[in-house]
Design an enzyme around this catalytic site. Sequence first.
Site, PDB file in Angstrom:
ATOM      1  N   LYS A   1      17.160  -7.357   4.444  1.00 61.40           N
ATOM      2  CA  LYS A   1      16.906  -5.961   4.827  1.00 61.40           C
ATOM      3  C   LYS A   1      15.501  -5.804   5.424  1.00 61.40           C
ATOM      4  CE  LYS A   1      15.960  -2.539   1.998  1.00 61.40           C
ATOM      5  NZ  LYS A   1      15.938  -1.435   1.024  1.00 61.40           N
TER       6      LYS A   1
ATOM      7  N   LYS B   1       9.387  -2.438   4.104  1.00 63.86           N
ATOM      8  CA  LYS B   1       7.942  -2.262   4.261  1.00 63.86           C
ATOM      9  C   LYS B   1       7.177  -3.235   3.378  1.00 63.86           C
ATOM     10  CE  LYS B   1       8.546   1.929   1.634  1.00 63.86           C
ATOM     11  NZ  LYS B   1       8.734   3.343   1.918  1.00 63.86           N
TER      12      LYS B   1
ATOM     13  N   LYS C   1      13.240  -5.271  -9.368  1.00 64.59           N
ATOM     14  CA  LYS C   1      11.815  -4.905  -9.410  1.00 64.59           C
ATOM     15  C   LYS C   1      11.137  -5.348 -10.690  1.00 64.59           C
ATOM     16  CE  LYS C   1      11.541  -1.160  -6.075  1.00 64.59           C
ATOM     17  NZ  LYS C   1      11.213   0.243  -5.841  1.00 64.59           N
TER      18      LYS C   1
END
Length: 341
Positions: free
Chosen positions: A203, A206, A120
């Site tokens: 994966k 969202k 991230k």
Amino acid sequence: MSDPVFTPRVFSGIQPSGGLTLGNYLGAIKRFVEMQDAGTHETVYCMVDLHAITAKLVPPAELVHNTRELCAGFLASGIDPEKSILINQSQVPEHAQLAWIFNCVARMGWMGRMTQWKDKSGKNAEASSLGLFAYPALMAADILIYHGTHVPVGEDQKQHLELTRDIAAKFNHDYGVEFFPITEPVIEGVATRVMNLQDGTKKMSKSDPSDKTRINMTDDADAIAKKIRKAKTDPDPLPGEIAGLDARPDARNLVNIYAALAEVSPQAVLDQHDGALFGHFKLALADLAVEKLAPISAEMARLMDDPAEIDRILTRGAERAREITVPILERTYDIVGMLRS
Ligand code: AMP
Ligand code: TRP
């Protein structure tokens, strides 16, 4: 000293970062409901709004909306606020208070090794928030402020749970106590990693820019069926044995999704559909997905029409939670040597 006995207590959380996916449902929420209904553990489930601002600050109205929508997703999926304690993280201030103590227990080196932090923060760690770096210490506090013993999560959270164990062990060791339990991760089932519908090696997420790659919990029946019919597959028929899915990630993913939704093993799915072509299998999967998921999205929409009721449920949840968290924080403060009034 004999090992302290901890009440079996499940804790898990999901970030209200907008848009629940089938991955969240099968990998997390559905299993939360199963653990609630098993009745073997107390269950505490949480919307982690403090975590949701670590990657970036979110427009306030959006965060409020996402928190309520996530709560609606929990309720619509079968979390019963009478059986489970259902809370929003910031409404139980002891999470953040214990997190501060854990910021002082955890080491910079431990945090820097977290793959989620590396992913991230990317190439620009300098510009990332301190909150993003400290994220796993808050997560440890979420769990340990309840003396949580078991944490159901998807595969991607395994490393954070190892860190939670390290924090508990270091605290216990440094203060010479056996105060925090060494939490067990519960990463089981065929759906701990639901994959992207257009690329079975990634994966389902969202945050993927393409909506075709995922099923959202708010998708209606038409959208669900269409996304499954258009999911990527290969031209071969379904094999009779699991080994026949090796090196076929897209095929494996659809079989696993079917198995998780139907609550059977992947082998049972293959027994039933041995030799079927994907065109046919996808129709069966679309029907099953619509049957299981459309009622949840309809119920979410109904709940979202009455936000005051959601807020009441969360206020009540916070009251119940604090019966557990306040005494645990007080005992922590005593151990650490914080004066209390
Ligand atoms: P997040 O949306 O990243 O906050 O994840 C919330 C929960 O859903 C965590 O327990 C994750 O491990 C789980 N989860 C998220 N995406 C997936 C996925 N594609 N497959 C299985 N579990 C998932
Ligand atoms: N980090 C988790 C995720 O992104 C969310 C989370 C926060 C959590 N606190 C937790 C999960 C405590 C389990 C237990 O999915």
